[in-house]
Design an enzyme around this catalytic site. Structure first.
Site, PDB file in Angstrom:
ATOM      1  N   SER A 158      26.890 -10.330   8.985  1.00  0.00           N
ATOM      2  CA  SER A 158      25.663  -9.503   8.578  1.00  0.00           C
ATOM      3  C   SER A 158      24.554 -10.720   8.840  1.00  0.00           C
ATOM      4  CB  SER A 158      25.929  -9.404   7.040  1.00  0.00           C
ATOM      5  OG  SER A 158      24.864  -9.163   6.416  1.00  0.00           O
ATOM      6  N   TYR A 171      29.433 -11.797  -1.179  1.00  0.00           N
ATOM      7  CA  TYR A 171      29.157 -11.376   0.032  1.00  0.00           C
ATOM      8  C   TYR A 171      28.698 -12.215   1.151  1.00  0.00           C
ATOM      9  CZ  TYR A 171      27.334  -7.665   3.458  1.00  0.00           C
ATOM     10  OH  TYR A 171      27.276  -7.029   4.551  1.00  0.00           O
TER      11      TYR A 171
HETATM   12  P1  NAD Z   1      30.566   1.761   4.472  1.00  0.00           P
HETATM   13  O1  NAD Z   1      30.801   1.422   3.072  1.00  0.00           O
HETATM   14  O2  NAD Z   1      29.953   2.919   4.879  1.00  0.00           O
HETATM   15  O3  NAD Z   1      31.931   1.679   5.184  1.00  0.00           O
HETATM   16  C1  NAD Z   1      33.112   0.501   4.629  1.00  0.00           C
HETATM   17  C2  NAD Z   1      34.347   0.961   5.474  1.00  0.00           C
HETATM   18  O4  NAD Z   1      35.400   0.040   4.995  1.00  0.00           O
HETATM   19  C3  NAD Z   1      34.643   2.467   5.002  1.00  0.00           C
HETATM   20  O5  NAD Z   1      35.625   2.725   6.024  1.00  0.00           O
HETATM   21  C4  NAD Z   1      35.792   2.183   3.838  1.00  0.00           C
HETATM   22  O6  NAD Z   1      36.661   3.092   3.636  1.00  0.00           O
HETATM   23  C5  NAD Z   1      36.490   0.752   4.364  1.00  0.00           C
HETATM   24  N1  NAD Z   1      37.115   0.116   3.333  1.00  0.00           N
HETATM   25  C6  NAD Z   1      36.590  -0.313   1.996  1.00  0.00           C
HETATM   26  N2  NAD Z   1      37.505  -1.072   1.345  1.00  0.00           N
HETATM   27  C7  NAD Z   1      38.537  -1.235   2.184  1.00  0.00           C
HETATM   28  C8  NAD Z   1      39.727  -1.427   1.970  1.00  0.00           C
HETATM   29  N3  NAD Z   1      40.343  -2.334   1.135  1.00  0.00           N
HETATM   30  N4  NAD Z   1      40.613  -1.405   2.987  1.00  0.00           N
HETATM   31  C9  NAD Z   1      40.389  -0.665   4.045  1.00  0.00           C
HETATM   32  N5  NAD Z   1      39.219  -0.129   4.395  1.00  0.00           N
HETATM   33  C10 NAD Z   1      38.419  -0.370   3.404  1.00  0.00           C
HETATM   34  O7  NAD Z   1      29.752   0.425   4.903  1.00  0.00           O
HETATM   35  P2  NAD Z   1      29.227  -0.001   6.180  1.00  0.00           P
HETATM   36  O8  NAD Z   1      27.524  -0.342   5.634  1.00  0.00           O
HETATM   37  O9  NAD Z   1      29.440   0.670   7.203  1.00  0.00           O
HETATM   38  O10 NAD Z   1      29.708  -1.645   6.407  1.00  0.00           O
HETATM   39  C11 NAD Z   1      30.449  -1.772   7.376  1.00  0.00           C
HETATM   40  C12 NAD Z   1      30.529  -3.385   7.502  1.00  0.00           C
HETATM   41  O11 NAD Z   1      29.075  -3.766   8.241  1.00  0.00           O
HETATM   42  C13 NAD Z   1      30.777  -4.224   6.518  1.00  0.00           C
HETATM   43  O12 NAD Z   1      31.550  -5.682   6.718  1.00  0.00           O
HETATM   44  C14 NAD Z   1      29.608  -4.693   5.812  1.00  0.00           C
HETATM   45  O13 NAD Z   1      29.350  -5.772   5.343  1.00  0.00           O
HETATM   46  C15 NAD Z   1      28.752  -4.817   7.121  1.00  0.00           C
HETATM   47  N6  NAD Z   1      27.259  -4.929   7.234  1.00  0.00           N
HETATM   48  C16 NAD Z   1      26.719  -3.664   6.661  1.00  0.00           C
HETATM   49  C17 NAD Z   1      25.241  -3.729   6.819  1.00  0.00           C
HETATM   50  C18 NAD Z   1      24.467  -2.627   6.338  1.00  0.00           C
HETATM   51  O14 NAD Z   1      23.244  -2.570   6.241  1.00  0.00           O
HETATM   52  N7  NAD Z   1      25.156  -1.329   6.342  1.00  0.00           N
HETATM   53  C19 NAD Z   1      24.609  -4.825   7.143  1.00  0.00           C
HETATM   54  C20 NAD Z   1      25.328  -5.793   7.594  1.00  0.00           C
HETATM   55  C21 NAD Z   1      26.639  -5.999   7.557  1.00  0.00           C
END
Ligand code: NAD
Length: 276
Positions: A158, A171
Site C-alpha cells: 500500500s 495496517y
Molecule cells: P476488499 O475488502 O475488497 O477485499 C479483501 C479480500 O480479502 C476479500 O476477497 C476478502 O474475502 C479477503 N479476505 C479478508 N480476510 C480474509 C481471510 N482471513 N482469509 C482469506 N481472505 C480474506 O479489499 P481491497 O481494497 O480489494 O484490498 C485488497 C488488498 O489491497 C489489501 O491487502 C489492501 O490492504 C490492499 N490495498 C487496498 C487499497 C484500497 O484503497 N482499496 C489501497 C492500498 C492497498
C-alpha cells in the site's frame, strides 16, 4: 463484493503473456484481488481464487473467468489467519494445476482507531492476514519455484507501506513489513529467476475503502463526504481513486518474462501520493 462483468468468449489469437502459468491470488473474491485474478486469467494463467463471500457469487465469478478466458479457475476458502489452511490450499493448487508459478499476496483487512483505543485482537488479525499469511504462502511455494527456475511473487502492500497515516497503526506496520519481506524474498530468489515485488496502491474504490468511511469520520470528527475529499483524495494529486484494472495490469507485467530484472521493488500505484 464486486461482480466481474460478462464478456464474449475470447477467440484464440496467438500466445498470451502468461499462457501455461498457474497462480494463487489470496483475497480474490472482491476488489483488487478479483481484479488481479481477472487480469491474470485474461493473460492466460490458470488461477486459484481465495477469500470469503457469498458462495453463489464466488462460483459465478469463478465459472465466468474460466469460460471467458478459456483457462482453469478454481476456488479455495482458506482462512489467511490459519497457516495450516494456507498449506492445504497450496497442496490443492499443486494437485489441480501441477505447480504454482505465481503467488499474489493480496488478502487484507483494515481497522481504523487511535492507538490508545486500538483493540489488541484487531492488531493481531491485521498482522496475521496482511503480513503473516504472505510469509506462510511464500514459504510453501518458494522451493518449487526455485527448483523450476521460474517464480513470480507479487505482494500487495500500500502507499501505507511507504508512509504513515494516523489511526492505522496495525495496517501501516503490516504494509511496511510486507515491503521488508519483499526485499528479503527477492534476494533469496534472485539467482533462480524467482522475483518478488510489492505493489503499493493509493486509494482504490473497493469494499475495504467503503468500510473505512464511518470509522474515519468518527476518528477525525468529520462528515462522510469530507472523508472522501479531505482524507482519501487529498493527497492523491490525480484527484481520483486508482482502479483495480490499473493494479491488475501491473501485476500481469510483473509476472511476465519481460519483468525478470524487476525484483525487490515497491512500486506505487497512487496517483502521485508518495511523490509529495
Ligand atoms: P476488499 O475488502 O475488497 O477485499 C479483501 C479480500 O480479502 C476479500 O476477497 C476478502 O474475502 C479477503 N479476505 C479478508 N480476510 C480474509 C481471510 N482471513 N482469509 C482469506 N481472505 C480474506 O479489499 P481491497 O481494497 O480489494 O484490498 C485488497 C488488498 O489491497 C489489501 O491487502 C489492501 O490492504 C490492499 N490495498 C487496498 C487499497 C484500497 O484503497 N482499496 C489501497 C492500498 C492497498
Amino acid at each position: 463484493m464486486l461482480k466481474v462483468h460478462e464478456q464474449p468468449a475470447r477467440p484464440a489469437t496467438g500466445r498470451r503473456p502468461l499462457e501455461g502459468r498457474t497462480a494463487i491470488v489470496t483475497g480474490s473474491t472482491s476488489g483488487i484481488g478479483l481484479g488481479i485474478a481477472a487480469a491474470l486469467a485474461e493473460a492466460g494463467a490458470a488461477v486459484m481464487l481465495n477469500g470469503f463471500g457469498d458462495p453463489r457469487e464466488i462460483e459465478d465469478n469463478r465459472a465466468m473467468l474460466s469460460r471467458t478466458n478459456d483457462v482453469d479457475v478454481a476456488y479455495d476458502p482458506a482462512d489467511m489467519t490459519d497457516p495450516a489452511a494456507i498449506r492445504l490450499m497450496v497442496e490443492r493448487a499443486v494437485k489441480r494445476f501441477g505447480q504454482v508459478d505465481i503467488v499474489v499476496n493480496n488478502a487484507g483487512i483494515q481497522h481504523v482507531a487511535p492507538i490508545e483505543e486500538f483493540p489488541a485482537d484487531k492488531w493481531n488479525a491485521v498482522i496475521a492476514i496482511n503480513l503473516s499469511s504472505a510469509f506462510h504462502l511464500i514459504r510453501s511455494t518458494f522451493a518449487g519455484m526455485r527448483s523450476r527456475r521460474f517464480g513470480r511473487i507479487v505482494n500487495i502492500s500500500s502507499a501505507h507501506g511507504l508512509i504513515g497515516s494516523p489511526f492505522k497503526s496495525a495496517y501501516v506496520a503490516a504494509k511496511h513489513g510486507i515491503v521488508g519481506l519483499t526485499k528479503v524474498v527477492a534476494l533469496e530468489g534472485a539467482a533462480d529467476n524467482v522475483t518478488c515485488n510489492a505493489v503499493c496502491p493509493g486509494y482504490v474504490w473497493t469494499p475495504l475503502v467503503e468500510q473505512q468511511i464511518d470509522g474515519q469520520a468518527r476518528s477525525h470528527n468529520i462528515s462522510r463526504d469530507a472523508v472522501i475529499r479531505d482524507v482519501f483524495l487529498k493527497n492523491q494529486p490525480t484527484g481520483r481513486f486508482a482502479t483495480v484494472e490499473e493494479v491488475g495490469a501491473l501485476a500481469v507485467f510483473l509476472c511476465s518474462e519481460a519483468a525478470a530484472s524487476i525484483t525487490g521493488s515497491a512500486i506505487p500505484v497512487d496517483g502521485g501520493w508518495t511523490a509529495h
